[in-house]
Design an enzyme around this catalytic site. Structure first.
Site, PDB file in Angstrom:
ATOM      1  N   LYS A 221      47.720  99.430  44.306  1.00  0.00           N
ATOM      2  CA  LYS A 221      49.019 100.097  44.177  1.00  0.00           C
ATOM      3  C   LYS A 221      49.608  99.701  42.830  1.00  0.00           C
ATOM      4  O   LYS A 221      49.806  98.522  42.546  1.00  0.00           O
ATOM      5  CB  LYS A 221      49.934  99.662  45.317  1.00  0.00           C
ATOM      6  CG  LYS A 221      51.347 100.226  45.182  1.00  0.00           C
ATOM      7  CD  LYS A 221      52.178  99.960  46.408  1.00  0.00           C
ATOM      8  CE  LYS A 221      53.597 100.460  46.202  1.00  0.00           C
ATOM      9  NZ  LYS A 221      54.438 100.230  47.360  1.00  0.00           N
TER      10      LYS A 221
ATOM     11  N   LYS B 201      47.145 104.323  44.949  1.00  0.00           N
ATOM     12  CA  LYS B 201      48.463 104.927  44.810  1.00  0.00           C
ATOM     13  C   LYS B 201      49.064 104.600  43.460  1.00  0.00           C
ATOM     14  O   LYS B 201      48.987 103.441  43.060  1.00  0.00           O
ATOM     15  CB  LYS B 201      49.327 104.353  45.934  1.00  0.00           C
ATOM     16  CG  LYS B 201      50.760 104.737  45.905  1.00  0.00           C
ATOM     17  CD  LYS B 201      51.465 103.993  46.991  1.00  0.00           C
ATOM     18  CE  LYS B 201      52.929 104.339  46.909  1.00  0.00           C
ATOM     19  NZ  LYS B 201      53.722 103.549  47.763  1.00  0.00           N
TER      20      LYS B 201
END
Ligand code: PBG
Length: 335
Positions: free
Chosen positions: A204, A258
Site C-alpha cells: 500500500k 493499492k
C-alpha cells in the site's frame, strides 16, 4: 532467436484476421472480466438519513443502517461476491487511540450482523486500521508525534476480533504496521476463528489518490502530517515484493496492491512472482478521475469503466475493489 521468430511475418501473417468479427474476438480473448471479479466498497454512516452524496466521489454515497440492506442488495442482485465496509464516525466518538474501533457494537459490527442475517452468502470484508476512529486520522496510535507500531498492533488485534466475532469473514488490514498479519493470524487462531481470511493490503503506497476517500470519511481535515512513515514510497518496487513475501509468511490468504492503475507494474510483479490470489484496489482518486471525466463528457462510460478494470485482470489479478462495481456489473450483465 526469440519466442517470436517461428511465428512468421506479413503477408502470410495478418494479425487483423483474429480481430475481424465479434465471435473471433470472443474466442481468442485472453482475459475475462465478470461480476465474480468485483468487490464493492461501501461507506457506512451513523444516523438515519438513508444516504448522503459524497461530493468528491460523484455517484457514491454514505449510507446509514436503515438504507444498508437495500444498498447492499444491489450487489447481491448483480452477483457481486463481496462488499468492503468503511465507517464514517462522528467526531465526538473519535479519540487519540481510536478506541471505538474495538467496540463490539460499533457501526461496522452492527452492520455486519445485520448483513449476515439478511444476506448470509454475501462476503463481508472489514478494514483493519484506526484512521476512521482517531482524532489525528492516522492508522495507528501516536506517541509523541510518532506512530507506535507495536502498541498499535494490540489495538488492531482487538479491532480484528470484534469484527470477526460480528461476522466479518475477511479482514483487510490496511494500516501498514509491521507484523500485523502475524499478530492478527495468531490472535484469531487462538480464539478458534481459524476460517477468518486475511486479505492483506501488503503493498500500500503513500498516495495522493486516497484524497476523496479521506473526504468521504471526514478524516482529511483531521490528518496531521502524512502517512509516509508507514505506507510505501511510490519510488519503490522491489520493496513491494518483500512486503508481500513477509505477509504471506505471516499467514495472509490474499494480497492487495493499492492504488491500482498507477501501480500496474507492481501488480504484475506480485502476481508473476507469488501466484497467490491478488487484488487491486482501484481507489477513490482513480474512480473520481474517471467519473469526473465521464460526467464532463470527456470519456465514454461504456468503454472506459470496463477497460480500466480489465487492466487488472491482464496484470494477473483475481479481482478488484472498485467503486464502479455496480456500474460495471450492470454493463457486464447487459453484454
Ligand atoms: C485507511 C484506508 C485508506 C483507504 C482504504 N483504507 C486511506 C488511507 O490510507 O489514508 C483508501 C481507499 C480509497 O482511496 O479508495 N486505512
Amino acid at each position: 532467436m526469440n519466442q517470436f521468430s517461428t511465428l512468421g511475418s506479413y503477408p502470410a501473417v495478418r494479425m487483423r484476421r483474429n480481430r475481424a468479427d465479434d465471435w473471433t474476438r470472443r474466442l481468442v480473448a485472453e482475459n475475462v472480466l465478470s461480476a465474480n471479479d468485483l468487490i464493492w466498497p461501501i461507506f457506512l454512516k451513523e444516523g438515519s438519513m438513508r444516504s448522503e452524496a459524497i461530493t468528491s466521489m460523484p455517484g457514491q454515497v454514505r449510507v446509514t443502517l436503515d438504507g444498508l440492506i437495500e444498498h447492499a442488495g444491489r450487489a447481491v442482485d448483480l452477483g457481486i461476491p463481496a462488499i468492503a465496509l468503511f465507517p464514517v464516525i462522528a467526531s465526538d466518538r473519535k479519540d487519540s487511540e481510536g478506541r471505538e474501533a474495538t467496540n463490539p457494537d460499533n457501526l461496522i459490527c452492527t452492520a455486519s450482523r445485520l448483513l449476515k442475517a439478511t444476506y448470509p452468502s454475501l462476503g463481508l470484508i472489514g478494514d483493519v486500521a484506526l484512521d476512521p476512529y482517531t482524532t489525528h486520522g492516522h492508522d495507528g496510535v501516536l506517541r509523541d508525534g510518532l506512530i507506535a507500531n507495536d502498541e498499535s498492533l494490540d489495538i488492531l488485534a482487538q479491532q480484528a476480533m470484534v469484527l470477526a466475532q460480528a461476522g466479518i469473514d475477511t479482514l483487510a488490514p490496511s494500516d501498514m504496521m509491521d507484523g500485523r498479519i502475524g499478530k492478527l493470524r495468531t490472535t484469531l487462531d487462538l480464539a478458534g476463528l481459524t476460517d477468518v481470511r486475511l486479505m492483506s493490503y501488503a503493498a500500500k503506497y503513500a498516495s495522493g489518490f486516497y484524497g476523496p476517500f479521506r473526504d468521504a470519511l471526514g478524516s482529511s481535515g483531521a490528518l496531521k502530517g502524512d502517512k509516509r512513515t508507514y505506507q510505501m514510497d511510490p519510488a519503490n518496487s522491489h520493496e513491494a515484493l518483500r512486503e508481500v513475501a513477509m505477509d504471506l509468511q505471516e499467514g495472509a490468504d490474499m494480497i492487495m496492491v493499492k492504488p491500482g492503475m498507477p501501480y500496474l507494474d507492481i501488480i504484475q510483479r506480485v502476481t508473476t512472482t507469488f501466484n497467490v490470489p491478488t487484488f487491486a484496489y482501484q481507489v477513490s482518486g482513480e474512480y473520481s478521475m474517471i467519473k469526473g471525466a465521464i460526467n464532463n463528457g470527456w470519456l465514454d462510460a461504456d468503454t472506459v469503466i470496463l477497460e480500466s478494470l480489465m487492466a487488472f485482470k491482464r496484470a494477473g489479478c483475481s479481482g478488484v475493489l472498485t467503486y464502479f462495481a455496480i456500474e460495471a456489473a450492470e454493463r457486464l450483465k447487459r453484454g
